[in-house]
Scaffold this motif. Structure first.
Motif, PDB file in Angstrom:
ATOM      1  N   ARG A   1       0.829  -1.208   0.000  1.00  0.00           N
ATOM      2  CA  ARG A   1       0.000   0.000   0.000  1.00  0.00           C
ATOM      3  C   ARG A   1       0.865   1.261   0.000  1.00  0.00           C
ATOM      4  NH1 ARG A   1      -3.273   2.653   5.000  1.00  0.00           N
ATOM      5  NH2 ARG A   1      -4.090   4.415   3.850  1.00  0.00           N
ATOM      6  N   PHE A   2       1.950   1.219   0.776  1.00  0.00           N
ATOM      7  CA  PHE A   2       2.722   2.429   1.034  1.00  0.00           C
ATOM      8  C   PHE A   2       3.635   2.810  -0.139  1.00  0.00           C
ATOM      9  CE2 PHE A   2       6.132   4.829   3.253  1.00  0.00           C
ATOM     10  CZ  PHE A   2       5.339   5.828   3.776  1.00  0.00           C
ATOM     11  N   VAL A   3       4.298   1.832  -0.728  1.00  0.00           N
ATOM     12  CA  VAL A   3       5.252   2.132  -1.804  1.00  0.00           C
ATOM     13  C   VAL A   3       4.505   2.201  -3.134  1.00  0.00           C
ATOM     14  CG1 VAL A   3       7.312   1.350  -3.026  1.00  0.00           C
ATOM     15  CG2 VAL A   3       7.136   1.039  -0.558  1.00  0.00           C
ATOM     16  N   GLY A   4       4.595   3.342  -3.775  1.00  0.00           N
ATOM     17  CA  GLY A   4       3.851   3.531  -5.016  1.00  0.00           C
ATOM     18  C   GLY A   4       2.573   4.323  -4.782  1.00  0.00           C
TER      19      GLY A   4
ATOM     20  N   ALA B   1      -3.902  -4.661   8.928  1.00  0.00           N
ATOM     21  CA  ALA B   1      -2.671  -5.031   8.222  1.00  0.00           C
ATOM     22  C   ALA B   1      -2.143  -3.888   7.367  1.00  0.00           C
ATOM     23  CB  ALA B   1      -2.905  -6.269   7.359  1.00  0.00           C
ATOM     24  N   ILE B   2      -3.059  -3.099   6.810  1.00  0.00           N
ATOM     25  CA  ILE B   2      -2.586  -2.010   5.950  1.00  0.00           C
ATOM     26  C   ILE B   2      -2.745  -0.648   6.621  1.00  0.00           C
ATOM     27  CG2 ILE B   2      -3.020  -3.297   3.813  1.00  0.00           C
ATOM     28  CD1 ILE B   2      -5.498  -1.459   3.427  1.00  0.00           C
ATOM     29  N   ALA B   3      -3.123  -0.647   7.911  1.00  0.00           N
ATOM     30  CA  ALA B   3      -3.370   0.619   8.598  1.00  0.00           C
ATOM     31  C   ALA B   3      -2.122   1.485   8.607  1.00  0.00           C
ATOM     32  CB  ALA B   3      -3.852   0.376  10.018  1.00  0.00           C
ATOM     33  N   TYR B   4      -2.371   2.763   8.536  1.00  0.00           N
ATOM     34  CA  TYR B   4      -1.289   3.721   8.435  1.00  0.00           C
ATOM     35  C   TYR B   4      -0.653   3.972   9.789  1.00  0.00           C
ATOM     36  CZ  TYR B   4       1.139   7.403   6.062  1.00  0.00           C
ATOM     37  OH  TYR B   4       2.118   8.150   5.485  1.00  0.00           O
ATOM     38  N   GLU B   5      -1.465   3.854  10.836  1.00  0.00           N
ATOM     39  CA  GLU B   5      -0.934   4.208  12.157  1.00  0.00           C
ATOM     40  C   GLU B   5      -0.775   2.976  13.027  1.00  0.00           C
ATOM     41  OE1 GLU B   5      -2.632   8.704  12.261  1.00  0.00           O
ATOM     42  OE2 GLU B   5      -3.857   6.995  11.847  1.00  0.00           O
TER      43      GLU B   5
END
Lengths: 361, 359
Positions: free
Chosen positions: B232-235, B355-359
Motif C-alpha cells: 500500500r505504502f510504496v507507489g 494489516a494495511i493501517a497507516y498508524e
C-alpha cells in the motif's frame, strides 16, 4: 452573474505588493484551487475573501452583493487557516460538532466526515493526544461540517504524510461535491491542484498567471513559468521561422530544426519545451521528423516511472519519463529521441530573462 | 566514509515503543532512505544513530567501533532537519564557517573550507546578507553547506525537504544526492514521502510501529513488497481484495477473487495451498483497460493528473483504482479490465484493515 467574484484586488504590506490586481470568478458548487509558490499572495487573497483583511483596492462580490467590507461572520463562509486552531478542551467529536449543531448538520453527516478523514475511532481523544497530521484532519472535518456553503481552505493537506495527502485529496473532492460546497483551496502542490480542482488559478508575485481547468493548464500553459510550475519540462532556446504550410521551424543551436505546428508561436526568439512524458525513444527507424541522435547518461527508477536522462547535442540533462513500464534501452547506448510536434510548447523568449521567468521566488 | 550499524536497538517513551529491536547496516558511501508514516519510529532511530537519543537496549557501531556511549559532537556526522536551524543574527557566510570556527582552526583553513563548500554547492548568494533574506529552499542549502563544512563522514537528514514548496523540493533532492555521492558520504535520509525516497535512494528501509517492514533496493520494494502495508505504502494507493486458492498444479496457484468475479494465476507460494484465504493486492498501474477482454466495469470517476490519468472503475459494485497514461474514456463509459500483475499475501490474522493501517 457569477456566484462569487473578486475584482481587481490590490493589497500592500508596506512596500511589499502582496496583490497587484487579482480578478477571477467562482461558480456555485465548484472546487477552485489557488496554486502558486510561497509569497505569491495566495493567503492574502483567501483572507480578503474570508473578510479577515480588507483590500486596498477592488471588491469581493457574492451573488451580486458587494461584501468587501462585510464582517466575516456574516459572510456564510468557513475559513480554515494554515495550522489548525482546534479547541484544546474539546474532544475530536465536540470540535467537529461545534459548528454543525448550530447550523443543523445531522450527526450522521458528522460521523461520515470523521470516518472519511479516518478519525472516527479517535472521536473521544483530545487534540493534544493526536499527531499534527491527525489534528489537521480534525480541523478539515470541522470546516466541512460547519454548515457553511462556502469553505476556504489554506493548505489543508500540507501537514499530512504523502500517502494520506494523496488518499484524502479524492475524498475531499467527493465530500465537497456531496455536501454541495463551494470550495476555494490554497496550495503550492501542483499534483494536489491537478487532482482536486475543477478550476485552477495560478498565482505568482501578486498576479494571476493563468486560470483554467487542470488539463487545459497542463497542456496549454500560457507562460513558461506555468509550464514549469505545474509539472516538469525540458526547454531549449531557439529561433522560430515560418516553414512550409503545415509546420514552422524552431532552430535550436546544437540540436537542429524542431518542427512545430504552424501558428503555435510567433517568429523570433523563443523557448520550446516538451514534457518528459511526451518525448519518445527509438533504438532505430524513428519517425522522419523531429528525431535526434542522443546518448543515455542514466536511467533512474522513480516508482511509477523510469526516468531516462539523455545528452542531446549540447543539452546534457534532457529528461524522458516512461510511466508504468520498464525501459528497453541501456545506459551509454545511442538512441533517437523523438519530439512529437503536436506536443511542443512554444513561448516568446521572456523579456525578464529565462532564469527570472522560471524562478519560483 | 563510514559503515554504520545498529544492533538490536530499542527505545521506549513511557509506554510507547518508538523503536522495537532494530538491526540494520548502512554501508560506506551508501544512500539509504528510511520511509514510514509519522510515528513509525524513524526519527528516533536517526537520533539514536546521531547520539542525540540513547537507546534503552542495543548498540551502535561506526566502522565496527562501539559508539553507543560516544557523545554527538565526537561522531563526525552532519545532521540536517526539517526546521532550518540557521543562526539568524549572523551572516550567511558566518553560518557556513560556523563549524570550523568553533573548532578554533586558523583563519586561512576556515576561509578555504568555506569557499570549497560554496563552490561545491554552487551557491550564488550575497554571503554578507542574513539568512532571513533567503527563501526557505536557499536557507536549507546554507544549512547543508554549514553541515558539510565540518567534513563529516556521514550525513543524517531528517525530512530535509519538508516545509519546502513541492517544486523547490524537487530540484533540491537531486542536488543533495549528487553532493552525498561526490563526497562519498554515508547518508541516511528520513522521509514520509515514498516518491522522494524511491527516486534517490540506493537502499530503502520501510518502518512501521517501531519495526522494519522491509529493506531493499527501490525496485525490489516496489516490485516485490513483503507485506500488505509495503504494497500500500510504496507507489501510493493500491487495491486490496480477498481471495481464495481454488487450485494448485504444476507450480501454479489459481486464485479466485470473489469481489471481481475473476481468477488469477500465480507461481506457487511457499506455505499456501488449496482453500487457503489470501489477500490480493493490485497496484492501479497493473490493470489494463481493453474493449473486449476481461471483466466488465463502469467508469465512475476520472481525474487528470498531468502525466497520467486516474480512473475509478466500478466492477460488480466494487471500486477499483486504475492508472493509465492516456485514455479517451469518460465517466459512465463501460470498459473491460485485465490484470497484469498482482501481489499475493497469506490472509492477515489481524484483518485487512489493521494489516494495511497507516498508524
Amino acid at each position: 452573474m457569477s456566484y462569487l467574484e473578486v475584482i481587481d484586488l490590490r493589497k500592500n504590506y508596506g512596500y511589499v505588493k502582496a496583490l497587484r490586481g487579482v480578478s477571477f470568478s467562482v461558480d456555485k458548487g465548484s472546487y477552485v484551487v489557488i496554486l502558486g509558490p510561497t509569497g505569491a499572495g495566495k493567503t492574502t487573497l483567501l483572507k480578503i475573501i474570508a473578510g479577515l483583511l480588507t483590500p486596498d483596492h477592488g471588491r469581493v462580490m457574492l451573488e451580486g452583493e458587494d461584501i468587501t467590507y462585510k464582517p466575516p461572520e456574516l459572510r456564510g463562509m468557513t475559513y480554515m487557516p494554515q495550522g489548525y486552531a482546534l479547541f484544546p478542551h474539546m474532544t475530536v467529536w465536540e470540535n467537529v460538532c461545534f459548528g454543525a449543531e448550530v447550523r443543523g448538520i445531522s450527526m450522521d453527516t458528522v460521523k461520515e466526515i470523521l470516518e472519511i478523514v479516518g478519525l472516527y475511532h479517535r472521536r473521544d481523544s483530545y487534540p493534544d493526544q493526536l499527531s499534527g497530521g491527525q489534528q489537521q484532519r480534525v480541523a478539515l472535518a470541522r470546516s466541512l461540517a460547519s454548515g457553511s456553503k462556502i469553505v476556504l481552505l489554506d493548505e489543508p493537506l500540507s501537514a499530512l504524510d504523502l500517502l494520506l495527502n494523496v488518499e484524502l485529496r479524492y475524498e475531499l473532492k467527493r465530500l465537497a461535491k456531496k455536501l454541495e460546497l463551494t470550495v476555494i483551496h490554497v496550495t503550492h502542490n501542483y499534483e494536489e491542484a491537478l487532482s482536486i480542482a475543477d478550476k485552477i488559478v495560478i498565482m505568482r508575485r501578486g498576479r494571476i498567471e493563468q486560470v483554467g481547468k487542470p488539463e487545459e493548464i497542463y497542456k496549454h500553459p500560457k507562460t513558461v513559468f506555468v509550464a514549469n510550475f505545474i509539472g516538469e519540462i525540458n526547454y531549449f532556446e531557439g529561433n522560430l521561422h515560418r516553414g512550409d504550410n503545415k509546420y514552422d521551424v524552431v532552430e535550436v543551436s546544437d540540436i537542429g530544426g524542431i518542427l512545430v505546428p504552424r501558428g503555435l508561436g510567433v517568429e523570433g526568439h523563443v523557448i520550446i519545451a516538451f514534457r518528459p512524458e511526451d518525448l519518445e525513444l527509438y533504438k532505430n527507424s524513428p519517425p522522419p521528423i523531429n528525431s535526434f541522435k542522443s546518448r543515455i547518461s542514466s536511467i533512474e527508477f522513480h516508482g511509477l516511472r523510469y526516468r531516462v536522462m539523455l545528452n542531446v547535442g549540447a543539452y546534457s540533462n534532457v529528461k524522458v519519463d516512461l510511466w508504468f513500464k520498464k525501459p528497453h534501452v541501456k545506459v551509454g547506448s545511442e538512441v533517437y529521441v523523438h519530439m512529437p510536434p503536436e506536443r511542443a510548447l512554444v513561448f516568446e523568449y521572456p523579456k525578464e530573462g529565462l532564469i527570472s521567468a522560471l524562478s519560483v521566488e | 566514509m563510514v559503515t554504520i550499524s545498529v544492533e538490536n536497538v530499542s527505545k521506549k517513551y513511557g509506554d510507547i515503543i518508538a523503536v522495537d529491536d532494530i538491526t540494520l547496516e548502512f554501508r560506506d558511501g551508501e544512500y539509504t532512505c528510511i520511509i514510514g508514516p509519522s510515528g513509525s519510529g524513524k526519527s528516533t532511530l536517526l537520533k539514536i544513530i546521531a547520539g542525540i537519543v540513547k537507546p534503552d537496549r542495543g548498540r551502535v557501531y561506526f566502522d565496527g567501533e562501539d559508539v553507543t556511549d560516544l557523545p554527538v559532537d565526537l561522531r563526525c556526522i552532519g545532521m540536517i532537519s526539517q526546521d532550518i536551524l540557521l543562526f539568524p543574527h549572523i551572516t550567511v557566510w558566518d553560518n557556513i564557517i560556523y563549524g570550523p570556527t568553533a573548532k578554533g582552526y586558523d583563519t586561512d583553513i576556515i576561509v578555504r573550507a568555506g569557499r570549497e563548500i560554496i563552490g561545491l554547492l554552487g551557491l550564488k548568494y550575497n554571503f554578507r546578507s542574513y539568512p532571513d533574506s533567503l527563501s526557505r529552499g536557499s536557507q536549507q542549502k546554507v544549512a547543508i553547506a554549514r553541515a558539510l563544512a565540518t567534513h563529516p563522514k556521514a550525513l543524517l537528514l531528517d525530512e530535509p525537504l519538508g516545509g519546502l514548496d513541492v517544486r523547490a523540493a524537487l530540484d533540491l533532492k537531486f542536488e543533495i544526492k549528487r553532493l552525498a555521492k561526490d563526497l562519498k558520504l554515508t547518508t541516511i535520509h528520513i522521509t514520509h514521502n515514498q516518491e522522494e525516497a524511491l527516486s534517490i535512494a540506493d537502499k530503502i528501509v520501510i518502518m512501521r510501529r517501531g519495526r522494519i517492514e522491509q529493506v531493499g533496493k527501490p525496485e525490489e520494494v516496489y516490485d516485490i513488497p513483503s507485506t500488505p502495508f509495503v504494497a500500500r505504502f510504496v507507489g501510493g494507493e493500491s487495491n486490496f481484495f480477498e481471495g481464495v486458492i481454488i487450485d494448485e498444479s504444476s507450480g501454479k496457484l489459481i486464485i479466485s477473487v470473489k469481489d471481481l468475479d475473476l481468477r488469477i494465476e500465480t507461481p506457487s507460494i511457499k506455505g499456501l495451498s488449496v482453500n487457503d484465504e489470501v489477500l490480493v493486492s493490485i497496484k492501479p498501474e497493473h490493470i489494463m483497460l481493453t474493449k473486449d477482454e476481461g471483466v466488465k466495469g463502469t467508469v465512475v470517476e476520472k481525474d487528470f493528473l498531468g502525466a497520467y490519468t486516474r480512473l475509478i472503475i466500478n466492477i460488480n459494485g466494487k471500486d477499483v483504482i486504475v492508472r493509465v497514461k492516456k485514455t479517451s474514456l469518460n465517466v459512465g463509459d463501460t470498459v473491460r479490465v485485465l490484470l497484469l500483475k498482482a501481489h499475493i499475501f497469506p490472509y492477515p490474522k489481524e484483518g485487512l484493515e489493521r494489516a494495511i493501517a497507516y498508524e
